[in-house]
Design an enzyme around this catalytic site. Structure first.
Site, PDB file in Angstrom:
ATOM      1  N   GLU A 160      -3.993  40.921  -4.177  1.00 10.06           N
ATOM      2  CA  GLU A 160      -4.300  40.119  -3.380  1.00 10.06           C
ATOM      3  C   GLU A 160      -3.418  39.340  -2.346  1.00 10.06           C
ATOM      4  O   GLU A 160      -2.132  39.708  -2.666  1.00 10.06           O
ATOM      5  CB  GLU A 160      -4.568  38.583  -4.179  1.00 10.06           C
ATOM      6  CG  GLU A 160      -5.607  38.846  -5.761  1.00 10.06           C
ATOM      7  CD  GLU A 160      -5.762  37.750  -6.272  1.00 10.06           C
ATOM      8  OE1 GLU A 160      -6.887  37.566  -7.218  1.00 10.06           O
ATOM      9  OE2 GLU A 160      -5.011  37.381  -7.246  1.00 10.06           O
ATOM     10  N   CYS A 184       1.765  35.148   2.238  1.00  9.63           N
ATOM     11  CA  CYS A 184       1.956  35.787   0.852  1.00  9.63           C
ATOM     12  C   CYS A 184       1.253  36.795   0.645  1.00  9.63           C
ATOM     13  O   CYS A 184       0.759  37.330   0.419  1.00  9.63           O
ATOM     14  CB  CYS A 184       1.921  34.692   0.047  1.00  9.63           C
ATOM     15  SG  CYS A 184       2.334  35.051  -1.685  1.00  9.63           S
ATOM     16  N   CYS A 222       2.402  43.687 -12.521  1.00 11.38           N
ATOM     17  CA  CYS A 222       3.899  43.134 -12.750  1.00 11.38           C
ATOM     18  C   CYS A 222       4.656  43.617 -13.693  1.00 11.38           C
ATOM     19  O   CYS A 222       4.711  43.333 -14.721  1.00 11.38           O
ATOM     20  CB  CYS A 222       4.483  41.877 -11.891  1.00 11.38           C
ATOM     21  SG  CYS A 222       6.617  41.233 -11.937  1.00 11.38           S
ATOM     22  N   CYS A 247       6.934  37.203 -16.469  1.00 11.96           N
ATOM     23  CA  CYS A 247       7.580  36.011 -17.076  1.00 11.96           C
ATOM     24  C   CYS A 247       6.631  35.016 -17.529  1.00 11.96           C
ATOM     25  O   CYS A 247       5.116  34.945 -17.616  1.00 11.96           O
ATOM     26  CB  CYS A 247       7.287  35.278 -15.936  1.00 11.96           C
ATOM     27  SG  CYS A 247       9.494  36.333 -14.744  1.00 11.96           S
ATOM     28  N   CYS A 250       3.118  32.885 -15.577  1.00 14.12           N
ATOM     29  CA  CYS A 250       2.938  33.403 -14.648  1.00 14.12           C
ATOM     30  C   CYS A 250       1.482  34.635 -15.111  1.00 14.12           C
ATOM     31  O   CYS A 250       2.168  35.435 -15.848  1.00 14.12           O
ATOM     32  CB  CYS A 250       4.421  34.981 -13.459  1.00 14.12           C
ATOM     33  SG  CYS A 250       3.320  35.967 -12.264  1.00 14.12           S
ATOM     34  N   CYS A 298       1.305  29.546  -5.992  1.00 14.06           N
ATOM     35  CA  CYS A 298       1.992  30.748  -6.887  1.00 14.06           C
ATOM     36  C   CYS A 298       1.474  30.717  -8.413  1.00 14.06           C
ATOM     37  O   CYS A 298       1.287  29.876  -9.201  1.00 14.06           O
ATOM     38  CB  CYS A 298       2.952  29.950  -7.485  1.00 14.06           C
ATOM     39  SG  CYS A 298       4.040  28.927  -5.921  1.00 14.06           S
TER      40      CYS A 298
HETATM   41  N1  SAH Z   1       8.120  38.147  -8.547  1.00  9.02           N
HETATM   42  C1  SAH Z   1       8.885  37.869  -7.871  1.00  9.02           C
HETATM   43  C2  SAH Z   1       7.872  36.612  -6.009  1.00  9.02           C
HETATM   44  C3  SAH Z   1       6.396  36.643  -6.714  1.00  9.02           C
HETATM   45  S1  SAH Z   1       6.523  34.892  -7.401  1.00  9.02           S
HETATM   46  C4  SAH Z   1       9.571  36.161  -8.529  1.00  9.02           C
HETATM   47  O1  SAH Z   1       8.919  35.981  -9.123  1.00  9.02           O
HETATM   48  O2  SAH Z   1      10.602  35.376  -7.625  1.00  9.02           O
HETATM   49  C5  SAH Z   1       6.337  33.709  -6.621  1.00  9.02           C
HETATM   50  C6  SAH Z   1       6.999  32.416  -7.098  1.00  9.02           C
HETATM   51  O3  SAH Z   1       5.793  32.035  -8.260  1.00  9.02           O
HETATM   52  C7  SAH Z   1       8.011  32.556  -8.329  1.00  9.02           C
HETATM   53  O4  SAH Z   1       9.181  31.670  -7.555  1.00  9.02           O
HETATM   54  C8  SAH Z   1       7.527  32.681  -9.228  1.00  9.02           C
HETATM   55  O5  SAH Z   1       8.084  32.406 -10.190  1.00  9.02           O
HETATM   56  C9  SAH Z   1       6.861  31.331  -9.612  1.00  9.02           C
HETATM   57  N2  SAH Z   1       5.380  31.242 -10.572  1.00  9.02           N
HETATM   58  C10 SAH Z   1       4.955  32.239 -10.818  1.00  9.02           C
HETATM   59  N3  SAH Z   1       4.013  31.558 -11.711  1.00  9.02           N
HETATM   60  C11 SAH Z   1       3.804  30.566 -11.622  1.00  9.02           C
HETATM   61  C12 SAH Z   1       3.290  29.654 -11.941  1.00  9.02           C
HETATM   62  N4  SAH Z   1       2.131  29.847 -12.893  1.00  9.02           N
HETATM   63  N5  SAH Z   1       2.805  28.433 -11.886  1.00  9.02           N
HETATM   64  C13 SAH Z   1       4.282  28.342 -10.480  1.00  9.02           C
HETATM   65  N6  SAH Z   1       4.780  28.945  -9.843  1.00  9.02           N
HETATM   66  C14 SAH Z   1       4.717  29.727 -10.316  1.00  9.02           C
HETATM   67 FE1  SF4 Z   2       6.813  39.133 -12.095  1.00  5.24          FE
HETATM   68 FE2  SF4 Z   2       5.068  37.097 -12.152  1.00  5.24          FE
HETATM   69 FE3  SF4 Z   2       7.890  36.890 -12.852  1.00  5.24          FE
HETATM   70 FE4  SF4 Z   2       7.155  37.242 -10.123  1.00  5.24          FE
HETATM   71  S1  SF4 Z   2       7.143  36.093 -12.085  1.00  5.24           S
HETATM   72  S2  SF4 Z   2       8.982  38.865 -11.501  1.00  5.24           S
HETATM   73  S3  SF4 Z   2       5.517  38.754 -10.283  1.00  5.24           S
HETATM   74  S4  SF4 Z   2       6.102  38.538 -13.799  1.00  5.24           S
END
Ligand code: SAH
Ligand code: SF4
Length: 428
Positions: free
Chosen positions: A133, A146, A153, A157, A160, A401
């Protein structure tokens, strides 16, 4: 994941990085070129030098190949054309010769969605059937694209949605640059005489939110995936995006976000030179281990030291620390004070981005209350560090995000726990 995400022909690869490699399917790329069924070569994502090599291999002499490569590079990335017949400074007889041997590709668009707040999300598909996406976020003074770096991934996390995708493949250079090309196509931003709107929805965009007349002014590597686990392709793609004769976007308008792949951070500054954002999200080992499990590999101290050493960071070019607000998890006054202490201790030119947690089905957390977020923000602000609260964008189309996940299959909590355990075992 959709069932179209079957294993591509390329077999299994290890995601680069010092962290224990995780096996993922690989795009079948040979010297930067993904083979096509019709035998033609897709030039999208290739730098001038490689295009010249291919032209020479196809029969041009060295000098002609170099000249044609320069012209084609300009048409490709600066003008956005997708057909050789539109390249008017190339001899008419030469154009069909090129058309027979080469193509200028774009990722396929599976679906284009428009949020009520103007945010747009595209579901894209690679030639080998993987969905990913990209999101465009218009603001009063800028338009931010973005961009995704991987399908899924390997990290997980806990907050996420992308982290719950089982299948991961690195996007190729062409698939990364292709996102920017598609966005320019969709926004109708190519200089006159170029570009194609084929396959794109033809909704009109209201202009006026860009200082320099452009809609797409900024790029954030914050879509699906961990960009520093696909370092080479992300670097090569961003080089084309920054090339003055290509997409010509300044490195100051590009931000790469990492969850904290410490061994690649200095290289990112040296070889790409873009702004850095770090997904910090917690200030104690226990909490960060839980919500950003790569923390078990590279802890907070190590991460912040790498930030302090990041080439090019200064008070004029601050590092962004992303902090997702999770109710009763990382959002106390004490957490805010510890955040300030850490940023001061490492003397970091920092700004903090507070991101209200965006929910997704089965997510194990809730968003902090608005009062809590405000209180947290105030403590950081009062210490002299900018800490704006990010307004969630495109929530109605799951474009905010952490909501990115293709064909969101609904998993039960138990299934999610199993998946997390599996991924964590891989992380070591
Ligand atoms: N993998 C990289 C970049 C993609 S994620 C990283 O983790 O930095 C982009 C941002 O969205 C990151 O800061 C991530 O932690 C945040 N993010 C992920 N899931 C989220 C959620 N459910 N609500 C708000 N922010 C989120
Ligand atoms: Fe991967 Fe989501 Fe963690 Fe970014 S926030 S490193 S996309 S699992």
């Amino acid at each position: 994941m959709t069932d179209t995400n079957s294993m591509p022909a390329g077999g299994i690869m290890a995601i680069p990085g010092q962290i224990d490699p995780v096996p993922v399917p690989r795009a079948a790329v040979v010297d930067g070129v993904t083979p096509r069924a019709d035998g033609r070569v897709d030039l999208m994502g290739l730098p001038r030098k490689r295009i010249a090599e291919l032209f020479e291999q196809a029969g041009l002499d060295t000098k002609a190949a170099k000249l044609r490569a320069k012209q084609v590079f300009h048409w490709l990335y600066h003008r956005g054309v997708t057909r050789f017949e539109a390249m008017t400074d190339i001899a008419k007889t030469m154009r069909p010769w090129l058309e027979d041997r080469f193509v200028i590709g774009r990722p396929d668009i599976v679906e284009a969605q428009h949020s009520t707040d103007g945010t747009r999300k595209w579901l894209l598909r690679t030639a080998d059937g993987h969905d990913f996406e990209m999101v465009f976020i218009p603001d009063a003074d800028r338009g931010t694209l973005c961009v995704s770096s991987q399908v899924g991934c390997t990290l997980n996390c806990r907050f996420c949605h992308t982290g719950t995708m089982r299948l991961v493949r690195n996007l190729t250079v062409g698939e990364i640059v292709g996102q920017v090309m598609l966005a320019r196509d969709a926004l109708g931003e190519w200089p006159k005489g170029g570009g194609t709107m084929a396959g794109l929805d033809d909704e009109e965009d209201e202009g006026g939110y860009s200082a320099d007349g452009r809609l797409l002014t900024n790029i954030v590597m914050m879509g699906m995936g961990e960009p520093l686990y696909n370092f080479d392709n992300v670097r090569d793609a961003l080089k084309i995006v920054m090339d003055g004769d290509g997409l010509a976007l300044s490195k100051r308008r590009i931000t790469l976000s990492t969850s904290g792949v410490v061994p690649k951070m200095a290289l990112c500054g040296e070889e790409i030179g873009v702004n850095l954002a770090v997904s910090l999200h917690a200030v104690t080992k226990d909490v960060r281990d839980e919500i950003v499990p790569i923390n078990k590999k590279y802890g907070i101290e190590e991460l912040l030291q790498a930030c302090a050493d990041y080439p090019g960071a200064s008070n004029a070019r601050r590092i962004t620390f992303e902090y997702v607000m999770l109710k009763d998890k990382n959002d106390s006054d004490e957490d805010a004070r510890e955040l300030v202490r850490l940023l001061r201790h490492y003397n970091l030119p920092a700004k903090v981005n507070l991101i209200p947690f965006n929910p997704w089905p089965g997510a194990p957390y809730e968003c902090s209350t608005p009062d809590r977020i405000r209180a947290f923000s105030n403590i950081v602000f009062e210490a002299g560090i900018s800490a704006p609260v990010r307004t969630p964008r495109g929530r109605d189309i799951d474009a905010a995000c952490g909501q990115l996940k293709t064909a969101a299959e609904k998993k039960s909590r138990a299934e999610l726990e199993r998946l997390y355990a599996e991924k964590e075992a891989e992380l070591g």
